[in-house]
Design an enzyme around this catalytic site. Structure first.
Site, PDB file in Angstrom:
ATOM      1  N   ARG A  78      56.464  -8.337 -58.553  1.00  0.00           N
ATOM      2  CA  ARG A  78      56.233  -7.925 -59.932  1.00  0.00           C
ATOM      3  C   ARG A  78      55.282  -6.724 -59.938  1.00  0.00           C
ATOM      4  NH1 ARG A  78      53.046 -10.885 -62.092  1.00  0.00           N
ATOM      5  NH2 ARG A  78      52.651 -12.545 -60.609  1.00  0.00           N
ATOM      6  N   TYR A 220      63.854  -6.447 -58.689  1.00  0.00           N
ATOM      7  CA  TYR A 220      63.208  -7.584 -58.027  1.00  0.00           C
ATOM      8  C   TYR A 220      62.774  -8.694 -58.972  1.00  0.00           C
ATOM      9  CZ  TYR A 220      60.726 -10.048 -54.436  1.00  0.00           C
ATOM     10  OH  TYR A 220      60.349 -10.997 -53.537  1.00  0.00           O
ATOM     11  N   LYS A 229      59.888 -14.849 -66.048  1.00  0.00           N
ATOM     12  CA  LYS A 229      58.544 -14.509 -66.547  1.00  0.00           C
ATOM     13  C   LYS A 229      58.613 -13.837 -67.919  1.00  0.00           C
ATOM     14  CE  LYS A 229      56.709 -15.931 -62.742  1.00  0.00           C
ATOM     15  NZ  LYS A 229      55.988 -17.210 -62.739  1.00  0.00           N
ATOM     16  N   HIS A 249      52.638 -21.600 -67.488  1.00  0.00           N
ATOM     17  CA  HIS A 249      52.972 -21.329 -66.088  1.00  0.00           C
ATOM     18  C   HIS A 249      52.619 -22.581 -65.277  1.00  0.00           C
ATOM     19  CE1 HIS A 249      52.217 -18.408 -62.445  1.00  0.00           C
ATOM     20  NE2 HIS A 249      53.446 -18.845 -62.459  1.00  0.00           N
ATOM     21  N   SER A 271      50.051 -17.442 -59.318  1.00  0.00           N
ATOM     22  CA  SER A 271      51.201 -17.159 -58.449  1.00  0.00           C
ATOM     23  C   SER A 271      50.824 -17.338 -56.982  1.00  0.00           C
ATOM     24  CB  SER A 271      51.662 -15.718 -58.654  1.00  0.00           C
ATOM     25  OG  SER A 271      51.958 -15.514 -60.002  1.00  0.00           O
ATOM     26  N   CYS A 273      50.064 -19.957 -55.221  1.00  0.00           N
ATOM     27  CA  CYS A 273      48.982 -20.905 -54.891  1.00  0.00           C
ATOM     28  C   CYS A 273      49.545 -22.277 -54.546  1.00  0.00           C
ATOM     29  CB  CYS A 273      48.018 -21.061 -56.052  1.00  0.00           C
ATOM     30  SG  CYS A 273      46.822 -19.738 -56.161  1.00  0.00           S
ATOM     31  N   ASP A 296      57.582 -24.052 -61.754  1.00  0.00           N
ATOM     32  CA  ASP A 296      56.938 -22.799 -62.169  1.00  0.00           C
ATOM     33  C   ASP A 296      56.612 -22.720 -63.661  1.00  0.00           C
ATOM     34  OD1 ASP A 296      55.942 -20.234 -61.384  1.00  0.00           O
ATOM     35  OD2 ASP A 296      57.695 -19.272 -62.253  1.00  0.00           O
ATOM     36  N   ARG A 389      61.238 -14.105 -50.753  1.00  0.00           N
ATOM     37  CA  ARG A 389      61.546 -15.242 -51.637  1.00  0.00           C
ATOM     38  C   ARG A 389      62.845 -15.928 -51.254  1.00  0.00           C
ATOM     39  NH1 ARG A 389      57.898 -16.189 -56.209  1.00  0.00           N
ATOM     40  NH2 ARG A 389      56.363 -14.562 -55.963  1.00  0.00           N
TER      41      ARG A 389
HETATM   42  C1  OXD Z   1      55.086 -15.677 -59.820  1.00  0.00           C
HETATM   43  C2  OXD Z   1      56.405 -16.246 -59.520  1.00  0.00           C
HETATM   44  O1  OXD Z   1      54.803 -14.521 -59.445  1.00  0.00           O
HETATM   45  O2  OXD Z   1      56.610 -17.427 -59.855  1.00  0.00           O
HETATM   46  O3  OXD Z   1      54.279 -16.383 -60.444  1.00  0.00           O
HETATM   47  O4  OXD Z   1      57.279 -15.539 -58.984  1.00  0.00           O
HETATM   48 MN    MN Z   2      55.052 -18.249 -61.061  1.00  0.00          MN
END
Ligand code: OXD
Ligand code: MN
Length: 607
Positions: A78, A220, A229, A249, A271, A273, A296, A389
């Site tokens: 992102r 992406y 998101k 989130h 993100s 974690c 998520d 990913r």
């Molecule tokens: C993030 C994702 O960046 O879930 O939080 O991809």
């Molecule tokens: Mn996320």
């Protein structure tokens, strides 16, 4: 202008059809294709991507129905610096969002969109975020010129013509527009190169008042799969504020005790974690069971009984690959055994994938995420990008909960907040009530990871409710919304709120807590707090477990480690408090009084 429709228009929804036509006229694609989400469509597009050199089919004996993509090296995450919340008034976007006047931004972006799909197909993707027809779900449409986006959306959202039935001739939908920003000249092909625009021309734009999303220049993940998101967090958070619900989130998990009692826990972590790991955790304590509802995003509405019910609006996992292994997350490894799209991982000679932290050594040579030969003995750079990913179907997860698609959602008993915090923050700390919990969540912070392109890894950044990059409006109003939610029902019906920290280290850098499956030991305490089966110790910072109530048998955690994990480090907390105050200063004078009172009260309690 005559539009070349490649298949029949599947709807009588005039507004939808005119919207598509208007964009086709501006973007001038070769043709317009209405997606149906079918397997035949997925297979056909996959084949085209493989034939065009943009995807590699993995060895079907090792990874059936799996593809590998390599992005442009500038298009790997992102891009927060190019993400905009273009509300009508700048003050409504708040201090954490980039803002441009919506009329001006639309003018600039229209300039980029003009002719941007030359030589390409425009795909129109119908999708539902959440089970089709659920009261909590929302319908969206994405226009895109990326077949990669289409097949990822097949996995991540419910792409199906059933949405036309829900929509009828006049129903509401969220219009989202995406282009990779690389028109093709006559006869030109991508020739195996991931198409995108330079970073300075990328725009990920949200128009909160009109509920629109315009994305340009990136192919992406969160920049391009617009249901995730952009819709399910940034635009949905605005709708949630206006309509009295929550778009967060958060992972959602179902936990069952040895006695067969069930609780649902939602957890907000920044993100990268470990939300996916926690959502799929295999407990190391006997006879406990954890199942996954989502990894998520959670959308939550009040049920008739005054409790919050959550759905996972997605239908797949867009997980961080490096670090995922049979040790850290066996259920994720099973989920990616087939039907998966990999992006920016390394490729082995026998057509399988590899990444750092996969749990076994790499073969001597690989093809790295940039497509170059990579040699284990001499390599200077990782073989997989740190933000590589996998896109995997939720339905392929061995521990997907039986109620994960319940249109009514699951009742939430507890919220967890957390982040990567090497010092000060204890293993688990329960907030004394909803307002204190809102304060604790607002003060969340984490060491930065590789999930966003333009941030400096390794420093702590404040990430209120793990929503910092995803709130579609002013952060202080978002905190007020949390307080308002707390006033909508009685205290006993609200989820109990906890702050957890799996990432605590000693001064010499040793992890104090084993994490992963052993996090079930903390979930057990949370569960017992929800059932009222265990007491807590009231401290200056919140309600902490008694040492004997965290089960460490069978781990390497010593009694001294546990003591450190559950201690209140007054000096550390004083520093924490000044960092919280600094962050509140940035949020400005719209921060709710009740939260400022929490700061004063904590200051007093710390002495
Ligand atoms: C993030 C994702 O960046 O879930 O939080 O991809
Ligand atoms: Mn996320």
């Amino acid at each position: 202008m005559k539009i070349n429709y490649l298949n029949e228009i599947p709807t009588k929804h005039d507004r939808l059809v005119s919207w598509v036509k208007e964009w086709a006229e501006l973007m001038t694609p070769e043709g317009v294709y209405w997606c149906d989400g079918s397997k035949a469509e997925y297979d056909k597009l996959s084949e085209e991507l493989v034939n065009g050199g943009l995807a590699t089919r993995l060895n079907p004996k090792k990874r059936p129905n799996c593809l590998l993509f390599r992005s442009d090296p500038s298009d790997v995450a992102r891009v927060e610096s190019r993400t905009y919340v273009a509300s009508e008034k700048q003050e409504d976007a708040g201090p954490l969002n980039n803002w441009i006047d919506p009329a001006e931004l639309k003018k600039t972006m229209r300039g980029f969109y003009k002719g941007c799909m030359k030589g390409r197909t425009m795909y129109v993707i119908p999708f539902s975020m959440g089970p089709v027809g659920s009261d909590i779900a929302k319908i969206g449409f994405e226009i895109t010129d990326s077949a990669y986006v289409v097949i990822n959306m097949h996995i991540m959202a419910r792409v199906t013509p059933e949405v036309y039935e829900v929509l009828g001739a006049d129903g509401e939908f969220i219009p989202t527009v995406h282009s990779v920003g690389k028109p093709l000249a006559r006869g030109e092909k991508d020739n195996g190169v991931w198409p995108c625009a330079p970073v300075k021309d990328k725009y990920i734009a949200h128009f909160p008042e009109t509920r629109e999303i315009w994305s340009y220049g990136s192919g992406y993940g969160g920049n391009a799969l617009l249901g995730k998101k952009c819709l399910a967090l940034r635009i949905a958070s605005v709708q949630a504020r206006d309509e009295g619900w929550m778009a967060e989130h958060m992972l959602i998990l179902k936990i069952t005790s040895p006695e067969g009692e069930v609780k649902h826990i939602a957890g907000a972590f920044p993100s990268a974690c470990g939300k996916t790991n926690l959502a799929m955790l295999i407990p190391t304590i006997e006879a406990w069971k954890v199942e996954t509802v989502g990894d998520d995003i959670a959308w939550m509405k009040f049920g008739a009984d005054g409790r919050l019910y959550a759905i996972n609006p997605e239908s797949g996992f867009f997980g961080v690959a490096p670090g995922t292994s049979m040790a850290s997350n066996p259920n994720a490894m099973h989920s990616i055994a087939k039907d998966t799209i990999f992006t920016n991982v390394a490729l082995t000679e026998d057509g399988d994938i590899w990444w750092e932290g996969i749990g076994y050594d790499p073969p001597d040579t690989l093809i790295d995420w940039k497509g170059n030969k990579w040699n284990a003995a001499t390599a200077k750079e990782p073989a997989a990008h740190p933000n590589a990913r996998f896109t995997a179907k939720a339905a392929n997860c061995p521990v997907i909960a039986d109620n994960w698609e319940d249109p009514a959602g699951v009742p939430i008993d507890a919220f967890l907040f957390g982040g990567r915090r090497p010092s000060t923050i204890p293993l688990v700390n329960q907030a004394t009530d909803w307002v204190h919990g809102t304060f604790v969540g607002s003060a969340a912070g984490s060491e930065i990871t590789a999930a966003a392109l333009d941030l400096k890894a390794g420093t702590v950044r404040r990430d209120p409710m793990a929503m910092r990059p995803f709130i579609g409006y002013h952060v202080a109003d978002f905190l007020q919304h949390w307080l308002n939610i707390g006033n909508k029902t009685s205290d006993d019906k609200l989820p109990k709120i906890f702050f957890v920290n799996w990432f605590r280290k000693t001064k010499d850098g040793r992890w104090l807590w084993p994490g992963f499956g052993d996090n079930s030991r903390v979930l057990e305490w949370v569960f017992k707090r929800c059932t009222g089966k265990v007491d807590a110790v009231k401290t200056a910072i919140g309600l902490l477990p008694k040492k004997e109530d965290i089960n460490i048998s069978g781990t390497d955690v010593t009694s001294a480690d546990l003591e450190a994990l559950l201690s209140v480090d007054i000096d550390g907390w004083k520093e924490e408090l000044s960092a919280i105050k600094e962050s509140y200063k940035i949020y400005g004078d719209r921060v709710p009084r009740e939260l400022l009172d929490q700061i004063d009260a904590l200051e007093k309690r710390l002495g």
